[in-house]
Design a protein around this motif. Structure first.
Motif, short mmCIF file in Angstrom:
data_model
loop_
_atom_site.label_atom_id
_atom_site.label_comp_id
_atom_site.label_asym_id
_atom_site.label_seq_id
_atom_site.Cartn_x
_atom_site.Cartn_y
_atom_site.Cartn_z
N SER A 106 0.87 -1.25 -0.06
CA SER A 106 0.09 0.08 0.22
C SER A 106 0.84 1.41 0.00
CB SER A 106 -1.01 -0.15 1.19
OG SER A 106 -2.21 0.64 1.09
N MET A 107 0.78 2.13 0.92
CA MET A 107 1.53 3.31 1.30
C MET A 107 3.02 3.01 1.08
SD MET A 107 2.10 5.82 4.34
CE MET A 107 3.26 4.65 5.31
N GLY A 108 3.47 1.64 1.75
CA GLY A 108 4.94 1.19 1.54
C GLY A 108 5.38 1.06 -0.04
N SER A 109 4.50 0.91 -1.03
CA SER A 109 5.13 0.79 -2.30
C SER A 109 5.43 1.87 -2.62
CB SER A 109 3.68 0.10 -3.11
OG SER A 109 2.85 0.91 -3.30
N GLN A 110 4.58 3.16 -2.60
CA GLN A 110 5.09 4.62 -2.91
C GLN A 110 6.29 4.79 -2.48
OE1 GLN A 110 0.76 5.73 -1.81
NE2 GLN A 110 1.72 7.39 -2.51
N THR A 180 0.27 10.71 1.32
CA THR A 180 0.12 9.35 0.23
C THR A 180 -0.62 9.96 -1.07
OG1 THR A 180 -1.99 8.26 1.04
CG2 THR A 180 -0.04 7.89 2.10
N ILE A 181 -1.64 10.67 -0.77
CA ILE A 181 -2.58 11.25 -1.88
C ILE A 181 -1.99 12.21 -2.78
CG2 ILE A 181 -4.89 12.06 -2.56
CD1 ILE A 181 -5.21 9.58 -1.47
N VAL A 182 -1.13 13.13 -2.42
CA VAL A 182 -0.48 14.17 -3.31
C VAL A 182 0.65 13.47 -3.67
CG1 VAL A 182 -1.24 15.94 -1.77
CG2 VAL A 182 0.86 15.02 -1.24
#
Length: 253
Positions: A106-110, A180-182
């Motif tokens: 999830s966020m970790g992939s970014q 995370t969204i931006v």
């Protein structure tokens, strides 16, 4: 002192905190071998959500609690995905690690993608599990809606672990979600120079097939795997299938 959460009994583990540029993460490092698998959790989570997955992995494993999640203290200001990447890379360099397989959920992939682009000297491969944020649904309302839909269909273990970690996420959880969204991971993917495995659960609304295919098309050396009968928590419970796919990928690089 942080707790021992992931390392099996009888296996020594190095557990502690690491601080860089004013932010602190918690690490749990155990096992032996080259190409350690570094576990990066998603938003509102912590390394404890990988309890099931680590029973299926081989070799050296490093689980992290990112700043303000799990057992890691709240930072003075919320970190961007890029600052998370700089922190994790600094930690890996202090350990002399230059061949990490960074597994981000999830966020970790970014964050994983940013590590590979900003600090390629510490990375040998990436595993992007349930990668966010879908470029067609870049808003908190959309992502929260997908998350709610996913939770309604998840296994009890995912709900219990997720609820506990979200409660520990601190008062800045909404601001962390905005970070995370931006972030635009699609700007990083074409510049990733290591092999990548993209993994999604068959029922994952936060990482739709169209978005995963976009990622595979953007990354120069990428492959894809789908785990049947799983949602966004494919690495959190009943993770044997995902772990087998990850082990095959690790052996191939």
């Amino acid at each position: 002192m942080p707790e021992r959460l992931l390392a099996p009994e009888g296996i020594p583990a190095d557990i502690g905190e690491f601080t860089h540029a004013g932010a602190t993460l918690v690490h749990e490092d155990f096992g032996e071998g080259s190409k350690p698998i570094v576990l990066l959790h998603g938003i509102g989570m912590g390394r404890s959500v990988y309890l099931d997955l680590t029973t299926h992995l081989h070799g050296r494993v490093i689980g992290l609690d990112l700043p303000g999640f799990g057992e890691a203290p709240e930072p003075e200001r919320v970190l961007t995905m890029e600052r998370h990447a700089d922190l994790v890379a600094a930690f890996l360099r202090t350990r002399g690690i230059h061949d990490a397989i960074v597994l981000g959920h999830s966020m970790g992939s970014q964050i994983a993608a940013e590590i590979a682009v900003r600090h390629p000297e510490v990375v040998s491969a990436l595993v992007l599990a349930g990668p966010t944020v879908n470029s067609a649904s870049r808003s908190i309302r959309a992502q929260a809606g997908y998350l709610l839909w996913d939770l309604l269909h998840e296994r009890p273990q995912v709900l219990w672990r997720g609820a506990r970690e979200y409660l520990r996420g601190g008062p800045n959880l909404l601001t962390k979600m905005k970070a995370t969204i931006v972030h635009r991971p699609e700007n990083a993917y074409p510049r990733v120079g290591v092999p990548v495995l993209v993994v999604r659960g068959q029922r994952d609304p936060l990482a739709p097939m169209t978005w995963c295919q976009e990622i595979v098309d953007m990354v120069p050396d990428a492959r894809f795997a789908e785990i049947p009968d799983h949602g966004h928590g494919t690495l959190i419970s009943d993770s044997g299938g995902a772990a087998a796919t990850i082990r095959d990928f690790v052996r191939s690089i």
